[in-house]
Every structure is written in C-alpha cells, then in structure tokens.
Design an enzyme around this catalytic site. Structure first.
Site, short mmCIF file in Angstrom:
data_model
loop_
_atom_site.label_atom_id
_atom_site.label_comp_id
_atom_site.label_asym_id
_atom_site.label_seq_id
_atom_site.Cartn_x
_atom_site.Cartn_y
_atom_site.Cartn_z
CD GLU A 1 -2.90 -0.90 -0.08
OE1 GLU A 1 -3.44 0.20 -0.30
OE2 GLU A 1 -3.04 -1.89 -0.84
CD1 TRP B 1 -0.97 -0.71 -4.24
CD2 TRP B 1 -1.40 0.57 -6.02
NE1 TRP B 1 -1.48 -1.52 -5.23
CE2 TRP B 1 -1.76 -0.76 -6.33
CE3 TRP B 1 -1.58 1.55 -7.00
CZ2 TRP B 1 -2.29 -1.13 -7.56
CZ3 TRP B 1 -2.11 1.19 -8.23
CH2 TRP B 1 -2.45 -0.13 -8.50
CD1 TRP C 1 -17.06 11.50 -18.38
CD2 TRP C 1 -17.84 9.87 -17.08
NE1 TRP C 1 -16.01 10.66 -18.10
CE2 TRP C 1 -16.46 9.65 -17.30
CE3 TRP C 1 -18.55 8.96 -16.29
CZ2 TRP C 1 -15.78 8.56 -16.76
CZ3 TRP C 1 -17.87 7.89 -15.74
CH2 TRP C 1 -16.50 7.70 -15.98
CG ASN D 1 -8.19 2.08 0.05
OD1 ASN D 1 -8.14 3.15 -0.53
ND2 ASN D 1 -7.82 0.95 -0.55
CD1 TRP E 1 -13.08 10.10 -14.58
CD2 TRP E 1 -11.78 11.31 -13.22
NE1 TRP E 1 -12.11 10.69 -15.35
CE2 TRP E 1 -11.29 11.44 -14.54
CE3 TRP E 1 -11.12 11.98 -12.19
CZ2 TRP E 1 -10.18 12.21 -14.86
CZ3 TRP E 1 -9.99 12.75 -12.50
CH2 TRP E 1 -9.54 12.86 -13.82
CD1 TRP F 1 -11.50 10.07 -6.10
CD2 TRP F 1 -13.27 9.41 -7.29
NE1 TRP F 1 -12.59 10.15 -5.29
CE2 TRP F 1 -13.69 9.76 -5.99
CE3 TRP F 1 -14.21 8.97 -8.20
CZ2 TRP F 1 -15.03 9.66 -5.59
CZ3 TRP F 1 -15.54 8.88 -7.82
CH2 TRP F 1 -15.94 9.22 -6.53
#
Length: 473
Positions: free
Chosen positions: A279, A282, A311, A346, A364, A387
């Site tokens: 993590e 990341w 969208w 998360n 988004w 996102w």
C-alpha cells in the site's frame, strides 16, 4: 541566515530540508505559508485545514524549544508567494532557502517563480525529496520511461530500495536558547482567514501521536492486515493517512518501523507485512506519476482516449450520492461517515467511487473534488489515482467491465451490517439478514424513512460497459 520553508512536511524527524538547513553554524529560521484562497481553489477540506494548522502550531512550539523561530506568512494565492518570500528574506537577511520539493503542478510553478525571485537578490534555493521513499524519476523502465503498470513498478521500487537502503535522520539538535511561541489561535489575521481553528479531537496532531499510531498498528494489526484491511467495522488499518498527507510522519519512517518490527523487509505477498508495504508502494506509484505526467494535475485522464467518455450529469443524483441517500446501505454509510469524520476506509472509497462512475455514470472529476473537499487526508496524487482507477481511466485501472456491485460488496465486507447500522441510523434496528437489502423489511414494517435504490445496478452496469465500448467504435 538560512530559511527552511515547510509545506506538506510538518515534522522534525526525517526531514531532508530541515536537516540540511541545520547542517552548519549559520542561524536557522523556519517558514509556513497560509494561502486561504488557494486552499479553497484546490478544494482543501476545512477539517484538513484545521488539522494542518493545528500541526503548524505544534511544530512551532517544538521549533521554538530548539531555538528555531517559525515565521508565518499569509498570501491569498500562490501568485503572491514570490514577492512575499523575497520581502521576508530581505527582512531576515536570508542567503539560502531550503525546502522539500512539491509534486503538484501549481506548487511546482510557484516554486519555480520563488527561485527566480530570490535569485534576483542572491538567495540560493536548495530543493530535496521529502515526500517519497525514492525520488520521482528514480524508478524507471530499462528504456528510462515511467512505469505505467503498478506491478513492475513495485518490483523495480523494491530493488531500488534494496540498493539505497533505509536511513532515518533524527530531529535537529537544539540551535540556541528556547524562544517564545504565540499560538495561532491568538493571531487575529489567522483566525480571520480560516475561521475556527480548533482541531477535531478524533485526530490529535504531533509526531508522537503519528508514531504511537504506527507502533500500535505494527504490534497489533500488521500481521493480519491482508485479511482485515477490507472490513470497515474492524480496526484493521493503520489510519495513518492524515499524518502522511500532512507530512507529520514520512513513508521512510513507516518502512523503517515495519522492518524493525519484522526483522526484515518483506519482498513478496508470501511474507507477513508485505500487503501493508505494498500500500505504501501504491502511494509512491501515484506520486511518481503525478510528477512525471503533469496533466494528471490538470483534470485530465491518464488514458487520453477516455476523455471522450459520455458521462452523464444529474445534480439531484450527485447530491444524493454526496449526502448518502442512494438507497444502497454500504454506499450511504460510507458517505455519511466521510461527511461526519473527514475520513473513509479505503475499501469504501472504491465502492462509492465505482457507484458514482459506473452506476450513476457521473464524471470521476466531480467525485475527486468532493472527496478533496471533505477528506482530512486529502492528497492530490492518491485521490486522483484512486478515482481514476475506479473510473477505469487511470494507470493500472480496473478493467472497464469490472463494476462493483454495491450490495454484494456490503455483504462481503460488512457481513453483519455493523458499519452500516453505525452510520445509517434509519437501519439501526434492522436484522442483519436484511441490512444490505432493507427495503422489503421496511415495507413490512410500514416504514418509509430510508430511500429506495436510486438505480437498478444490473441496468446501470450494462450502460457503464457500453460507455467504454463506445470508445472502441
């Protein structure tokens, strides 16, 4: 005089800019700049503003005890920073400025302008990597390009870290007699700029608090992290993200503590502790991307072709998502938790992001902005990366045909509905067997105090897949 400019690195320990500024006999001062209008433009959450300023207050006291004065400047926007800094440097007789590099594009442009302004009065600027374990640009492919997929980045990152090692530098030694410190709450111009300065008691500031949380997590939860991290009703995560985002603790300190706890640095999923380390990697991945692909700071998708996705826009639907009125209990619980506390687990971030983009088909960028306006750990790189991953537009994104089912996600990760009943008070008395699909039970009870599902997930999923397939035509 040397001046160290503190930004998202509000700590004494493992702070390269502060350490280098204090390496010598010259007097040292510190600086923090408050930019209320810029913070609002960047959607910085009020809870995060209060958290950051509470830490500035704490750090000011600690620096004063070391004989290092912390100066505060207020400029409304970044555009005013170069002139204000130049004036302060003239006033203090500063000859050298020290700071850790920013990674966001607006902040980088501000820093370039500051360097140019200070060069005109012979003030040299020194920039350091204080936000990542390994500096952006250090982890590249064999053809010297940025990795665009996480797994090979992770392998290369681990190899590079093995080569460089992990060294933690302590806080600087005392530089002189202790100095007085005027709390921020007593400064009228600060109060006028940002309103109430009282920090949320759920989020105590201070390096000692960050280290306490880290040590508790490493002692009690890190070995089970891979099994517990996805369950919001379980205290299975470190809850360190606000402290990392403000720089109260560094990722290097986290990795060093993990290594000390285990007696080794994990290298693969087979080794305990690796899932949590992954993590942190990341986090590094998204920060490196933000530096090397500047359009990510400009509301552009990582995958350029997805800029043409059709969208939808429905203000009522967006408001229902923001307020936790979607009729999907796990989504509503997560959003209400965010609005009340400034933080979200998360797994829940992935669920609600998928719901907004794949069930409501809303852009988004709107979700990204809303998160930033509410999160105490709001961080552009992590927030944008998450996102875009959920929306299918980002680096190493979930395949567009992978759409989270909010009902089954709730059943899997909050099986007894403990988290849901905590935050969706209308469902506090519902039996666990009905908590994820409560509407039949509510009808039998003659109740209408919880909304019906605002969309049919199965239908919305098909439309989401068609949106992406339309790009291939």
């Amino acid at each position: 005089m040397r001046l160290v400019w503190l930004r998202n690195d509000l700590r004494l320990a493992d702070n390269p800019a502060l350490r280098h500024a204090c390496a010598g006999d010259e007097p040292v001062a510190a600086l923090f700049i408050i930019s209320p209008a810029q913070w609002r433009q960047h959607k910085m959450a009020p809870v995060r503003q209060r958290f950051v300023l509470a830490q500035v207050d704490e750090l000011g006291r600690e620096l004063a005890a070391l004989g290092i004065p912390l100066h505060l400047l207020r400029v409304e926007t970044f555009a005013e920073a170069p002139a204000a800094l130049a004036d302060l440097c003239r006033e203090l007789g500063v000859t050298q400025l020290y700071a850790n590099q920013a990674i966001e594009i607006d902040e980088q442009r501000r820093d370039h302008a500051v360097s140019a302004a200070l060069a005109e009065q012979a003030v040299s600027c020194h920039w350091f990597n204080g936000c990542c374990m390994l500096p952006p640009g250090r982890v590249l492919t064999g053809s010297c390009e940025m990795f665009k997929v996480f797994t090979p980045f992770s392998r290369a990152w681990l190899k590079a870290l093995d080569e460089e090692g992990v060294v933690i530098h302590c806080a600087p030694a005392r530089r002189g007699e202790p100095l007085p410190w005027q709390p921020l709450a007593e400064r009228e111009w600060v109060d006028e700029a940002l309103g109430e300065l009282t920090a949320d008691p759920r989020w105590p500031v201070g390096e000692a608090e960050a280290l306490r949380r880290l040590n508790i997590f490493l002692e009690q939860a890190v070995l089970d992290y891979g099994e517990t991290r996805d369950f919001p009703a379980i205290a299975g995560t470190s809850v360190l993200s606000p402290y990392l985002a403000a720089g109260i603790i560094s990722p290097r300190q986290c990795v060093a503590a993990l290594q000390q706890r285990l007696g080794y640095r994990p290298q693969s999923k087979a080794q305990p502790g690796f899932v949590w380390l992954n993590e942190l990697i990341w986090r590094e991945f998204y920060r490196h991307l933000l530096v090397l692909i500047q359009t990510l700071s400009m509301n552009r998708p990582f995958k350029p072709e997805t800029a043409d996705l059709p969208w939808s826009w429905d203000p009522d639907a967006f408001a229902a998502w923001c307020e936790g009125r979607t009729g999907y209990p796990i989504v509503d619980a997560a959003m209400r938790c965010l609005n009340a506390t400034g933080w979200m687990h998360n797994r829940l971030r992935m669920i609600v992001a998928s719901f907004l983009t794949k069930d409501l088909h809303i852009h988004w960028r709107l979700g990204e902005d809303y998160f930033m306006s509410r999160l105490i750990d709001g961080d552009l790189a992590a927030n944008n990366g998450g996102w875009q991953w959920a929306a299918g537009t980002g680096a190493d994104a979930a395949p567009y045909f992978r759409v989270f089912n909010p009902t089954t996600q709730g059943q899997r990760f909050d099986p007894q509905g403990e988290f849901i009943r905590t935050w969706v008070t209308e469902l506090a008395d519902i039996p666990a067997a009905y908590v994820h699909q409560p509407h039949d039970w509510l009808r039998l009870k003659g109740r209408q105090d919880y909304p019906a599902p605002m969309v049919d997930h199965a239908v919305a999923r098909v439309r989401a897949i068609e949106m992406f397939r339309s790009l291939e035509k």
